[in-house]
Design a protein around this motif. Structure first.
Motif, mmCIF file in Angstrom:
data_model
loop_
_atom_site.group_PDB
_atom_site.id
_atom_site.type_symbol
_atom_site.label_atom_id
_atom_site.label_comp_id
_atom_site.label_asym_id
_atom_site.label_seq_id
_atom_site.Cartn_x
_atom_site.Cartn_y
_atom_site.Cartn_z
ATOM 1 N N ASP A 116 13.219 -62.060 -39.147
ATOM 2 C CA ASP A 116 14.614 -62.456 -38.942
ATOM 3 C C ASP A 116 15.415 -61.255 -38.420
ATOM 4 O O ASP A 116 15.394 -60.179 -39.025
ATOM 5 C CB ASP A 116 15.206 -62.953 -40.257
ATOM 6 C CG ASP A 116 16.667 -63.336 -40.136
ATOM 7 O OD1 ASP A 116 16.956 -64.488 -39.812
ATOM 8 O OD2 ASP A 116 17.529 -62.445 -40.351
ATOM 9 N N THR A 117 16.108 -61.446 -37.310
ATOM 10 C CA THR A 117 16.781 -60.333 -36.633
ATOM 11 C C THR A 117 17.778 -59.617 -37.527
ATOM 12 O O THR A 117 17.822 -58.374 -37.568
ATOM 13 C CB THR A 117 17.491 -60.837 -35.362
ATOM 14 O OG1 THR A 117 16.531 -61.459 -34.510
ATOM 15 C CG2 THR A 117 18.148 -59.677 -34.617
ATOM 16 N N GLN A 118 18.590 -60.350 -38.252
ATOM 17 C CA GLN A 118 19.633 -59.723 -39.068
ATOM 18 C C GLN A 118 19.052 -59.049 -40.314
ATOM 19 O O GLN A 118 19.506 -57.969 -40.705
ATOM 20 C CB GLN A 118 20.695 -60.750 -39.440
ATOM 21 C CG GLN A 118 21.483 -61.229 -38.220
ATOM 22 C CD GLN A 118 22.639 -62.133 -38.581
ATOM 23 O OE1 GLN A 118 22.844 -62.498 -39.735
ATOM 24 N NE2 GLN A 118 23.413 -62.533 -37.564
ATOM 25 N N LYS A 119 18.039 -59.656 -40.914
ATOM 26 C CA LYS A 119 17.398 -59.025 -42.067
ATOM 27 C C LYS A 119 16.692 -57.733 -41.647
ATOM 28 O O LYS A 119 16.750 -56.727 -42.347
ATOM 29 C CB LYS A 119 16.402 -59.986 -42.728
ATOM 30 C CG LYS A 119 17.059 -61.128 -43.478
ATOM 31 C CD LYS A 119 16.020 -62.002 -44.159
ATOM 32 C CE LYS A 119 16.687 -63.104 -44.967
ATOM 33 N NZ LYS A 119 15.679 -63.976 -45.635
ATOM 34 N N ARG A 120 16.030 -57.783 -40.495
ATOM 35 C CA ARG A 120 15.361 -56.587 -39.989
ATOM 36 C C ARG A 120 16.396 -55.494 -39.702
ATOM 37 O O ARG A 120 16.164 -54.310 -39.958
ATOM 38 C CB ARG A 120 14.556 -56.898 -38.735
ATOM 39 C CG ARG A 120 13.900 -55.673 -38.113
ATOM 40 C CD ARG A 120 12.923 -56.029 -37.014
ATOM 41 N NE ARG A 120 11.724 -56.673 -37.551
ATOM 42 C CZ ARG A 120 10.623 -56.888 -36.853
ATOM 43 N NH1 ARG A 120 10.559 -56.532 -35.581
ATOM 44 N NH2 ARG A 120 9.575 -57.468 -37.406
ATOM 45 N N ALA A 121 17.541 -55.903 -39.179
ATOM 46 C CA ALA A 121 18.605 -54.939 -38.891
ATOM 47 C C ALA A 121 19.089 -54.261 -40.168
ATOM 48 O O ALA A 121 19.453 -53.071 -40.146
ATOM 49 C CB ALA A 121 19.772 -55.634 -38.187
ATOM 50 N N ARG A 122 19.085 -54.990 -41.290
ATOM 51 C CA ARG A 122 19.483 -54.396 -42.576
ATOM 52 C C ARG A 122 18.484 -53.331 -43.017
ATOM 53 O O ARG A 122 18.875 -52.295 -43.572
ATOM 54 C CB ARG A 122 19.609 -55.476 -43.656
ATOM 55 C CG ARG A 122 20.796 -56.398 -43.486
ATOM 56 C CD ARG A 122 22.090 -55.640 -43.560
ATOM 57 N NE ARG A 122 23.245 -56.515 -43.387
ATOM 58 C CZ ARG A 122 24.415 -56.101 -42.914
ATOM 59 N NH1 ARG A 122 24.585 -54.843 -42.563
ATOM 60 N NH2 ARG A 122 25.408 -56.953 -42.789
ATOM 61 N N VAL A 123 17.203 -53.591 -42.798
ATOM 62 C CA VAL A 123 16.192 -52.584 -43.111
ATOM 63 C C VAL A 123 16.397 -51.358 -42.230
ATOM 64 O O VAL A 123 16.416 -50.214 -42.708
ATOM 65 C CB VAL A 123 14.765 -53.146 -42.920
ATOM 66 C CG1 VAL A 123 13.728 -52.044 -43.136
ATOM 67 C CG2 VAL A 123 14.511 -54.304 -43.876
ATOM 68 N N ASP A 124 16.588 -51.597 -40.935
ATOM 69 C CA ASP A 124 16.807 -50.490 -40.000
ATOM 70 C C ASP A 124 18.062 -49.703 -40.350
ATOM 71 O O ASP A 124 18.078 -48.472 -40.253
ATOM 72 C CB ASP A 124 16.927 -51.025 -38.567
ATOM 73 C CG ASP A 124 15.631 -51.623 -38.045
ATOM 74 O OD1 ASP A 124 14.556 -51.267 -38.574
ATOM 75 O OD2 ASP A 124 15.695 -52.445 -37.111
#
Length: 242
Positions: free
Chosen positions: A88-96
């Motif tokens: 998921d793009t937004q969840k991955r962005a949170r990790v990043d």
């Protein structure tokens, strides 16, 4: 040739890589690089990582440095569960987002407790004044407050309901102060609950196994330090002692 991971579990990023690989049943050969013996400066290890740092990975003829890069490589190659680095793009962005913030905040401050309470006395024979430790703890407290308010909020984990690489990178750093007797989880119920959730998600036995060395770091008081390592670290130690 199979996967080789070059690690010393006294190192926080090495513990993250170790836990991730073991938790996801990734087959690998553990190559112990003893930092106190200066083994990371040896020519043989330099062929794996010219930067002379752990963790390092060797997969056939392919080599890789830096813990985040190694974790992402393993997650992609071995198709680990999505929650570690979500599709998921937004969840991955949170990790990043967390990993981008992590290095100069949680990592940049939590590890200093080990240097002040154990490593500087071990390397120099000198004990730093309590004020120096308090200064570091005050700086860390600011980062912990930001961690709770910005990244944890009211969630079990940084991204939401499941553990991710962000939680793993954070917890290994925050165990460093624990190892030297600075209980940063005391009087921080939200942070303490998060720690418990991470331990449960990883598995308590694996978590303890990975942290055994750091939780017994004070027993290393009589260890012999490699002279080359002492020489290499001298400028850093002088800076930290000011």
């Amino acid at each position: 040739m199979g996967l080789e991971l070059y690690l010393d579990l006294l190192s926080q990023p090495c513990r993250a890589v170790y836990i991730f690989a073991k938790k996801n049943n990734i087959p690998f050969e553990f190559k112990h690089v003893e930092l106190f013996k200066g083994q990371h400066y040896r020519e043989e290890f330099g062929k794996v990582n010219i930067l002379k740092k752990v963790p390092a990975l060797k997969d056939g003829v392919f080599t890789l440095a830096e813990s985040t890069a190694i974790l992402l490589y393993l997650s992609r190659k071995y198709n680990t569960p999505d929650h570690w680095y979500p599709s998921d793009t937004q969840k991955r962005a949170r990790v990043d987002e967390y990993l981008s913030w992590h290095h100069t905040n949680i990592r940049g401050k939590a590890g200093k407790t080990l240097w002040i309470k154990v490593l500087i006395p071990l390397f120099t024979g000198q004990t730093l004044p309590p004020e120096k430790l308090q200064e570091v703890m005050d700086e860390l407290a600011i980062s912990l407050k930001q961690f709770e308010e910005k990244f944890l909020q009211d969630k079990p984990f940084i991204v939401g309901s499941e553990i991710s690489l962000a939680d793993l990178m954070a917890i290994v750093e925050l165990m460093q102060p624990i190892g030297v007797g600075c209980d940063i989880f005391e009087d921080r119920p939200k942070l303490s609950e998060w720690r418990n959730q991470v331990e449960e998600a990883v598995g308590k036995e694996l978590f303890q196994e990975a942290h055994e060395l750091i939780l017994n770091i004070k027993e290393l008081g009589n260890i012999q330090i490699d002279p080359q390592l002492k020489e290499h670290l001298a400028p850093l130690l002088r800076k930290m002692m000011k």
